[in-house]
Design a protein around this motif. Structure first.
Motif, PDB file in Angstrom:
ATOM      1  N   VAL A 115       0.860  -1.180   0.000  1.00 17.07           N
ATOM      2  CA  VAL A 115       0.000   0.000   0.000  1.00 17.07           C
ATOM      3  C   VAL A 115       0.901   1.236   0.000  1.00 17.07           C
ATOM      4  CG1 VAL A 115      -1.671   1.309   1.392  1.00 17.07           C
ATOM      5  CG2 VAL A 115      -1.881  -1.177   1.170  1.00 17.07           C
ATOM      6  N   GLN A 145      -6.137   2.448   2.989  1.00 20.15           N
ATOM      7  CA  GLN A 145      -6.892   1.780   1.929  1.00 20.15           C
ATOM      8  C   GLN A 145      -8.050   1.015   2.574  1.00 20.15           C
ATOM      9  OE1 GLN A 145      -5.434  -1.700  -0.683  1.00 20.15           O
ATOM     10  NE2 GLN A 145      -4.935   0.122  -1.880  1.00 20.15           N
ATOM     11  N   THR A 158      -8.049   6.439  -7.300  1.00 22.99           N
ATOM     12  CA  THR A 158      -8.166   6.034  -5.890  1.00 22.99           C
ATOM     13  C   THR A 158      -9.356   5.118  -5.611  1.00 22.99           C
ATOM     14  OG1 THR A 158      -9.437   8.038  -5.378  1.00 22.99           O
ATOM     15  CG2 THR A 158      -7.042   8.132  -5.075  1.00 22.99           C
ATOM     16  N   THR A 206      -8.675   4.324  -1.803  1.00 22.08           N
ATOM     17  CA  THR A 206      -7.408   4.684  -1.190  1.00 22.08           C
ATOM     18  C   THR A 206      -7.400   6.166  -0.836  1.00 22.08           C
ATOM     19  OG1 THR A 206      -6.251   2.991  -2.484  1.00 22.08           O
ATOM     20  CG2 THR A 206      -4.898   4.710  -1.483  1.00 22.08           C
TER      21      THR A 206
END
Length: 224
Positions: free
Chosen positions: A15, A21, A193, A220
């Motif tokens: 990540v 996330q 995202t 995210t």
């Protein structure tokens, strides 16, 4: 973005550093009695280092069926050992613990997982190998169970990824044969995202669930 939603296969990509996330999976699968079990699996990941993240996942069984261990909190730490090069695959390890916060969960469990990822053109190949320890098992059940999987992903374009995986998992009962399953799915990045995914799982042996369907959502949040 992490593409580990459409199938159970994970890659060795962490990540992003300092990012959060949020991921949610909804699954429908065959129960032990031949009916259906509905599962909801929310997960939060936090990029604590540039090559590592922590995750918390709590799967819930929403309908009648095998609800054993439903609601257990699963804590895991992911660490990328090396980035992918032209000669070597990316390598990562995962160490985790399962806390007895759910149904019929008398003790703490643990797992260790190794991940390899290699990209060849538009395709990415992954290998996962896991050993998991369960607590509170009966005499006819295994305390240690392995899972091994190989997968191939094909990037159609920047937003869409086709995923496939073949898994072999040791059965819960000592008398049952290993469970083989084949998985296919599509991962779609809506934005940089936000992503969604759908997947399907077909059992290849009598001991494995005959089917499983998955819908996933991922977002995210980058911290600057």
């Amino acid at each position: 973005m992490s593409s580990g939603m459409a199938t159970g296969m994970e890659n060795a990509v962490p990540v992003p550093f300092r990012a959060f996330q949020l991921q949610g999976l909804f699954r429908v699968e065959e129960s032990d009695s031949g009916g259906q079990v509905y599962r909801l699996e929310p997960e939060l990941r936090w990029g604590v280092l540039r090559n590592a993240f922590l995750s918390l996942r709590v799967p819930f069984a929403l309908e009648e069926g095998n609800r054993r261990r439903s609601g257990n909190a699963m804590l895991q730490g992911f660490y990328n050992l090396n980035r992918e090069t032209s000669a070597l695959p990316a390598t990562a390890i995962v160490i985790g613990a399962t806390l007895p916060t759910g149904i019929e969960a008398p003790g703490i469990g643990g797992l260790a997982r190794g991940i390899l990822t290699k990209t060849v053109g538009p395709a990415q190949f992954n290998m996962n190998a896991q050993l998991e320890k369960f607590s509170g098992v009966s005499e006819d059940e295994r305390k240690l169970r392995y899972t091994f999987g190989i997968g191939a992903d094909y990037r159609i374009n920047r937003a869409n990824l086709l995923r496939s995986a073949l898994f072999i998992e040791q059965a819960e009962k000592k008398s049952d044969e290993p469970q083989w399953s084949l998985q296919f799915g599509v991962f779609h990045a809506v934005t940089d995202t936000i992503a969604i995914a759908i997947g399907a799982d077909a059992g290849l042996t009598p001991s494995a669930p005959a089917y499983q369907f998955t819908i996933g959502y991922q977002q995210t949040f980058r911290m600057h």
